[in-house]
Design a protein around this motif. Structure first.
Motif, PDB file in Angstrom:
ATOM      1  N   SER B  67      -3.610 -75.837 -18.865  1.00 38.66           N
ATOM      2  CA  SER B  67      -3.271 -77.039 -18.092  1.00 38.66           C
ATOM      3  C   SER B  67      -4.510 -77.846 -17.742  1.00 38.66           C
ATOM      4  N   ALA B  68      -5.654 -77.154 -17.627  1.00 39.38           N
ATOM      5  CA  ALA B  68      -6.902 -77.893 -17.405  1.00 39.38           C
ATOM      6  C   ALA B  68      -7.177 -78.816 -18.592  1.00 39.38           C
ATOM      7  N   ASN B  69      -6.965 -78.300 -19.788  1.00 37.34           N
ATOM      8  CA  ASN B  69      -7.197 -79.117 -20.978  1.00 37.34           C
ATOM      9  C   ASN B  69      -6.173 -80.245 -21.088  1.00 37.34           C
ATOM     10  N   ALA B 301     -13.852 -90.058 -17.193  1.00 41.46           N
ATOM     11  CA  ALA B 301     -12.688 -89.809 -16.332  1.00 41.46           C
ATOM     12  C   ALA B 301     -12.177 -88.386 -16.497  1.00 41.46           C
ATOM     13  N   ALA B 302     -12.589 -87.736 -17.585  1.00 32.56           N
ATOM     14  CA  ALA B 302     -12.111 -86.379 -17.863  1.00 32.56           C
ATOM     15  C   ALA B 302     -13.172 -85.326 -17.576  1.00 32.56           C
ATOM     16  N   ARG B 303     -14.243 -85.708 -16.894  1.00 32.69           N
ATOM     17  CA  ARG B 303     -15.325 -84.745 -16.589  1.00 32.69           C
ATOM     18  C   ARG B 303     -14.936 -83.840 -15.434  1.00 32.69           C
ATOM     19  N   ASN B 304     -15.622 -82.702 -15.354  1.00 34.06           N
ATOM     20  CA  ASN B 304     -15.519 -81.807 -14.196  1.00 34.06           C
ATOM     21  C   ASN B 304     -14.108 -81.360 -13.865  1.00 34.06           C
ATOM     22  N   SER B 326     -16.202 -80.469 -20.134  1.00 35.29           N
ATOM     23  CA  SER B 326     -15.550 -80.843 -18.875  1.00 35.29           C
ATOM     24  C   SER B 326     -15.612 -79.742 -17.822  1.00 35.29           C
ATOM     25  N   GLY B 327     -15.283 -78.513 -18.212  1.00 36.51           N
ATOM     26  CA  GLY B 327     -15.228 -77.422 -17.237  1.00 36.51           C
ATOM     27  C   GLY B 327     -16.583 -76.819 -16.909  1.00 36.51           C
TER      28      GLY B 327
END
Lengths: 517, 475
Positions: B67-69, B301-304, B326-327
Motif C-alpha cells: 500500500s505504500a507503493n 510529491a511521492a517522496r518519504n 521514497s521509503g
C-alpha cells in the motif's frame, strides 16, 4: 591439448540450447571437447572433473555463461570459440529483433494472456518452488517439471494448491496430458475415457502409449512426481488429481500408477475411492496384489497389464482375453529368448540395463529380481545392492540415468543421449556382458533425432556380434519422431526391438537365465 | 465444480517458464502457450538473504510495502505540473546562496568532478563575473569559496552538467494537486552549450542574452497567461511522437503555440518578439528542461512514504550514478557512472571522447517517460541504429519493473496503454532488469560540448545497494 574458455557475464541460456550449441561445436575441425554451462557450483565441479575448469571460471555466478573448448591447437580452439559465440548470438538476436515482445516474468506473461490457466515450470530446482507459489497465488494450476526443489518449498506449493483446489503436478513431474495437450515429456495419444493419475513419469508414458496403441484413449493423464506419495507430502497432488477424475464425466475408467504408497496415503486413497463407482485399475509396482484389492481397485502387476486392463474396462472387452494373450505369450517369450541366447558368445553372462526412464528401470528391476535374483543399481530395491559407484556396473546392473548424479547441470537423458552412448560403449567392452538393455522414450519434449543421435552407437556395439542389444521403445505412432522408422532403424542396426517394457524385460531375463544354465 | 474440473472443461492456456522446447511442443500441437524468457536472478547470497528478510517484513506486516507503493504511485500519477512564473535562481530556489552553484546528480566535490561538469562550473563563474579567465575560475572553484550543491536538494533538475548560478533565470512550477514546487533553468540549445561543459565567449553571451531578453519576455507572457498546464502538453506530445527526453519536438511546438500570442500581446518590441520566438522555434529541446521539472515536481510529491520501494530520483553527475527511494528519505545510493555502450557519435568523435553518463534528465525515466516511453517515439531509435520494434519491446520490458501504468500519459502504438510508471527497486533487483535511459553524451574534456547521444541501462548495482538498505531499515 590446449583448453581455452571465456566467461559471458549475465548471459543466461537454458541447458537444452547450450547442449545443442555444444553439439554443433564438437563437430568443428580439430575440436575434442566443448562445454557450455551456466556457472553454478555444480557445473563448476563437473568442469573440474573433466579438467576444463579454467582459472577465470572460478568466480563465475549462476547466471554467467562458461564456455570451454579443448582442441588440437590454440588456433583451432580460438576459432571454435568465435564460432560458438556466433552460434549463440544467432539464436538470441533473431528472437529479439524480429519477434514480438517476450515476457520476462509470470506477471508480465499474465498481462499478455490474462486467461491462462496452467503454468509449466522447468527452471532450475532452487527457483522452481518460488515460481510455482507465485503461479498458485495467481490462481493458476501448475506443473513443476524441475527436480531438486527444496523440500519445504515443494510442500508449501502442494499445500497452497490443495487449499485452493489447484492442481500441483510435481516437483519432478516429467509428464502429463491435460485436455489432450502434451506437457513436459509426453506422447501423442488417442483421446478417450481412461483417466490416469501417476506418481511415476515414464510409467505414465508407457501406460498411456500402450493404451493408445491398443485401441484405448486418454481423457486426462495427471502426473504428480514420485515424491508426492511420500509421507512428508502425503499424496496431496495425487488425491487432488484422483478427485478430479472421479468428478470428470469424460472419465469412465481410472488408472493409478505409483510405487507402493505409504500407509497414510493408502488410507486417504481408500477413503477417496469409496466415493466412486467408476472401475479403478491400480498398478503399484512392487506392492502385493492385496494392497490394491484392499482399496477396491483391480490390481495390475506391470505397466503393460495396467494399460491393457484399462483398455478392456473402457471397451467392455473381458480382461480375460488380454490375460490369455499375456499368458500365451510366455511361450513366445521363451522361444525368442532361446534364439537370442544362442547368439551370445561363451563366457558372457551379465545383464546391463541403462535407462532414460526411472519407472521403466524400476519395473525391469522388479521383474529381473524375481527371475535372476541380485540386481545391482544406483536405485536398488535393497540397499545392499547399491552400486558402489554409479558410473561403474557390477554383475547384473540397472542404471537409471535420470538420477541426480547424472542430471545435475545437463539436460535429461531423454533429451541428451551423449552420456548414455558413452556408457553403452563401455559396457560393450566388458567381456562378461551378455545383454545391454536400453529404453528409448519418444514423444514431445524428448530428443527429436534418435536415429541420428542413438542408432550409430547401437551399430558400433552390434558390429562384432558378441553382445545382444535390446531396445524397448515407449511411444505411439503419432509421436513426432516416427516410431515405426525408429524401430526399423534399430532393427537394421542389429538391435532386438520391442515396445512394451515388461515383455522385453521378460525376454531379456530368460536369455540371461538360459546362458547361466 | 472443482477448479481442476473447470480446467478440464476449458481451453487449456499455458504459460511456459523454462525449457523453450516445451512451449514449442504445445504450439506444434495447436495449444495456446506463452513462453517466458526466464533468467535466474542475478544476485549472490547477500541479496538472497535480503529477499528472505524482505519477505519477512511483508509477512509480519512490519510495514505495508504494497500500500505504500500504491500511495507513492498514485501521488506520482495524480500530480499536475504547471508553470506559474519566472524569476532569478537566487530569489526563487529554496536555500540558494550567493556563492552557490547547483549541479546535476548526487553530491560531488570539485576534485571529483568530471571534465564537462568542471567546464560548466568555469562557465558559470565567468557568467557571474566572479572571475575573468578560465584559470582564475578554476582556482576559485578549487578554493572552497564556492559551495556546490545538487539541484535535487533544491527542488531543481539540470540536464547534463546541470549547473545553475544565482543570477540565472528559472521557471517556477507548481504541482497543482499537492502544492509542492520545482524550478528549472531555460534550455540553451544543442552543441556548444554550458550544460555540455562548453564555456567559450559565445556560450556566455548566449546566456547573457537569455537573461536580459528571453527571460523578461517569457516572464511577462507567463504572467499574462496565469499558468501553463504541462500535464496537458506532455500527454499530447506523447501522442505526437515525443518521449519527453531525447525527443521534445512536439512538446516544444505545443508550448510555442501557447506562448506566442501572449508574447506578442505583452512585448512591444517586434524585433525582440522575433528573436525570442525564433530561439524557441530553433531549439527542439526547449521543452526538455520543463519536461524534467514536471517529472521532478510529480516525483517530489511521492517522496518519504514509509515502506515504499519506489525510486524518486535517478541522477548522474558524470562521476557517480545515484538514486533516491521514497521509503528511504534523502539518502543517496551511488555507484560509478558508465559510458553509454550504445551510442551514436557526431562526426569526428568516438567512444574514447565520451564522458560517463551525466545529468538529471533521467528524472524523466524515473517518472515513467523518456526511455520508458520510447515506444511513443520511434523516430529516435535511429540514434542507435535500432528498429521501432526494439523500441516497443524496450517499453514493454519496463512494465516488468514498474508499479503501475500512468492514466494520462499514454502510448498510442500500445493501444493507448499508460506509460510504465514508478520504478520498484525490488522488481529491478529480483528480475535483473535495469531501467532504460535515453541520454546525451558530453565530451570528457571541459569546454568541448556534446559529442553524441545514445541509450544506456542504469547500473543494477545501485538498486541492490538501495534494496539492502531498505531491508536493513525495515527489518
Amino acid at each position: 591439448m590446449p583448453v581455452k574458455g571465456i566467461v559471458k557475464k549475465g548471459a543466461y541460456y537454458d541447458s537444452v540450447t547450450l547442449m545443442l550449441v555444444a553439439r554443433d561445436a564438437t563437430k568443428l575441425d580439430g575440436i575434442e571437447d566443448v562445454a557450455l554451462m551456466m556457472g553454478t557450483l555444480q557445473n563448476k565441479s563437473i568442469l573440474e572433473t573433466s579438467n576444463m575448469l579454467l582459472q577465470e571460471f572460478k568466480d563465475a555466478q549462476d547466471n554467467d555463461l562458461l564456455i570451454a573448448v579443448k582442441g588440437g591447437s590454440e588456433e583451432l580452439v580460438e576459432k571454435a570459440l568465435k564460432e560458438i559465440e556466433k552460434l549463440l548470438s544467432k539464436g538470441k538476436s533473431s528472437e529479439e529483433s524480429q519477434s514480438d515482445f517476450v515476457p520476462r516474468s509470470l506477471e508480465s506473461a499474465l498481462k499478455v494472456m490474462n486467461d491462462a490457466n496452467l503454468v509449466l515450470i522447468s527452471v532450475a530446482g532452487k527457483y522452481a518452488g518460488d515460481e510455482a507459489i507465485k503461479a498458485l497465488r495467481n490462481g493458476l494450476h501448475v506443473m513443476i517439471f524441475s527436480d531438486n526443489v527444496p523440500k519445504e518449498k515443494a510442500l508449501l506449493a502442494k499445500q497452497i494448491g490443495y487449499e485452493k483446489g489447484l492442481l500441483v503436478m510435481g516437483p519432478d513431474c516429467g509428464t502429463a496430458i491435460i485436455n489432450g495437450a502434451p506437457l513436459g515429456f509426453s506422447n501423442v495419444v488417442e483421446r478417450g475415457d481412461i483417466g490416469i493419475v501417476s506418481a511415476a513419469g515414464t510409467g505414465l508414458q508407457e501406460v498411456s502409449s500402450i493404451i493408445s496403441n491398443n485401441g484405448g484413449g486418454i481423457s486426462q493423464a495427471i502426473g504428480t512426481g514420485g515424491i508426492d506419495m511420500k509421507d512428508y507430502y502425503g499424496g496431496l497432488s495425487f488425491l487432488t488429481g484422483l478427485r478430479a477424475l472421479i468428478d470428470d464425466p469424460q472419465t469412465k475408467v481410472i488408472t493409478l500408477i505409483s510405487k507402493p504408497p505409504s500407509e497414510i496415503v493408502l488410507k486417504k486413497l481408500k477413503d477417496t475411492l469409496k466415493t466412486t463407482n467408476k472401475p479403478v485399475v491400480g498398478c503399484f509396482l512392487g506392492a502385493d496384489e492385496s494392497v490394491v484389492k484392499d482399496l477396491g481397485a483391480l490390481p495390475a502387476k506391470t505397466l503393460e497389464e495396467a494399460a491393457l486392463l484399462s483398455v478392456s474396462l473402457s471397451k467392455g472387452i473381458p480382461f480375460e482375453s488380454f490375460k490369455k494373450e499375456i499368458d500365451e505369450r510366455e511361450i513366445t517369450i521363451k522361444k525368442e529368448a532361446e534364439e537370442l541366447a544362442e547368439k551370445v558368445k561363451q563366457g558372457r553372462k551379465y545383464f546391463r540395463g541403462l535407462f532414460q526412464g526411472g519407472t521403466l528401470a524400476y519395473e525391469t528391476e522388479l521383474i529381473l529380481t524375481e527371475m535372476l535374483g541380485k540386481i545391482y543399481s544406483n536405485v536398488p530395491l535393497k540397499e545392499e545392492f547399491r552400486l558402489k559407484d554409479s558410473w561403474k556396473s557390477e554383475k547384473h546392473t540397472i542404471v537409471d540415468l535420470g538420477e541426480d548424479e547424472f542430471t545435475v547441470g545437463r539436460p535429461h537423458p531423454q533429451i541428451d543421449f551423449q552420456l548414455r552412448n558413452k556408457r553403452i560403449l563401455e559396457e560393450a567392452k566388458d567381456s562378461e556382458v551378455a545383454l545391454i538393455y536400453l529404453d528409448l522414450v519418444i514423444g514431445y519434449g524428448t530428443n527429436m533425432h534418435p536415429i541420428e543421435d542413438f542408432v550409430p552407437t547401437i551399430e558400433e556395439v552390434t558390429k562384432n556380434g558378441e553382445v545382444i542389444v535390446m531396445v524397448n521403445v515407449t511411444g505411439t505412432d503419432k509421436d513426432p519422431q516416427d516410431k515405426k522408422a525408429i524401430m526399423k532403424a534399430l532393427r537394421d542396426a542389429g538391435a532386438v526391438v520391442y515396445d512394451r517394457n515388461a515383455y522385453a524385460t521378460k525376454v531379456a531375463g530368460n536369455v540371461i537365465k538360459l546362458i547361466g544354465a | 465444480m472443482s477448479k481442476v474440473n473447470e480446467l478440464f472443461n476449458n481451453e487449456l492456456k499455458v504459460i511456459n517458464i523454462g525449457l523453450k522446447a516445451f512451449a514449442e511442443s504445445l504450439k506444434l500441437t495447436g495449444y495456446k502457450v506463452i513462453n517466458v524468457d526466464w533468467n535466474p536472478p542475478a544476485y549472490g547470497e547477500e541479496i538472497e538473504s535480503a529477499f528472505e528478510k524482505f519477505n519477512e517484513i511483508v509477512l509480519n506486516k512490519k510495514v505495508d510495502v504494497e500500500s505504500a507503493n500504491k500511495e507513492a504511485f498514485q501521488r506520482l500519477i495524480n500530480s499536475r505540473p504547471k508553470i506559474v512564473g519566472m524569476g532569478k535562481a537566487i530569489d526563487l530556489i529554496p536555500n540558494m546562496k550567493k556563492n552557490m552553484l547547483l549541479h546535476a546528480g548526487p553530491p560531488i566535490s570539485w576534485d571529483r568532478m568530471c571534465g564537462p561538469m568542471r567546464g560548466a562550473v568555469i562557465g558559470a563563474i565567468l557568467y557571474e563575473g566572479w572571475a575573468k579567465t578560465e584559470d582564475e575560475a578554476e582556482r576559485l572553484a578549487a578554493s572552497g569559496e564556492i559551495e556546490f550543491s545538487p539541484c535535487h536538494h533544491h527542488q531543481a533538475t539540470g540536464p547534463m552538467a546541470g549547473v545553475y548560478s544565482p543570477s540565472m533565470p528559472v521557471f517556477e512550477l507548481v504541482n497543482e494537486t499537492y502544492g509542492n514546487k520545482a524550478y528549472t533553468n531555460m534550455n540553451e540549445g544543442l552543441g556548444k552549450v554550458l550544460r555540455m561543459g562548453a564555456f567559450s565567449p559565445d556560450v556566455i553571451s548566449r546566456l547573457k542574452w537569455m537573461e536580459s531578453e528571453l527571460y523578461p519576455v517569457l516572464a511577462r507572457a507567463i504572467e499574462y497567461l496565469g499558468s501553463i498546464d504541462l500535464k496537458n502538453i506532455f500527454a499530447q506530445a506523447l501522442h505526437m511522437g515525443d518521449e519527453g527526453h531525447n525527443r521534445n519536438r512536439a512538446g516544444t511546438s505545443l508550448l510555442f503555440r501557447q506562448l506566442a500570442p501572449a508574447i506578442v500581446k505583452t512585448t512591444n518590441d517586434p524585433d525582440a518578439v522575433e528573436r525570442v520566438l525564433k530561439f524557441i522555434d530553433g531549439n527542439d529541446h526547449f521543452f526538455l528542461n520543463l519536461s524534467m521539472s514536471a517529472a521532478k515536481v510529480s516525483l517530489d510529491a511521492a517522496r518519504n512514504i514509509e515502506g515504499s520501494t519506489m525510486v524518486v530520483v535517478m541522477a548522474r553527475n558524470g562521476t557517480d550514478f545515484g538514486i533516491q527511494v521514497s521509503g528511504l528519505g534523502d539518502t543517496w545510493f551511488t555507484v560509478p557512472a558508465e559510458v553509454p555502450p550504445n551510442a551514436l557519435y557526431f562526426p569526428g568523435f568516438t567512444k574514447d571522447d565520451a564522458n560517463p553518463d551525466i545529468g538529471d534528465s533521467s528524472i524523466t525515466e524515473t517518472a515513467g517517460w523518456g526511455g520508458f516511453a520510447i515506444a511513443s517515439a520511434p523516430a529516435i531509435v535511429q540514434f542507435t541504429g535500432g528498429t521501432p520494434m526494439e523500441a516497443v519491446n524496450k517499453t514493454k520490458l519496463m512494465y516488468e519493473i514498474t508499479i503501475g501504468e500512468n492514466n494520462t500519459y499514454q502510448i498510442p502504438y500500445l493501444n493507448f496503454r499508460g506509460t510504465p510508471t514508478g520504478i520498484d527497486i525490488k522488481l529491478v533487483v529480483e528480475k535483473g532488469i535495469p531501467p532504460f535511459i535515453d541520454t546525451g553524451i558530453a565530451h570528457k574534456k571541459p569546454g568541448i560540448g556534446q559529442v553524441g547521444a545514445g541509450l544506456v541501462d542504469a547500473p543494477i548495482e545501485v538498486f541492490k545497494k538501495a534494496f539492502l538498505a531498505f531491508v536493513q531499515k525495515y527489518s
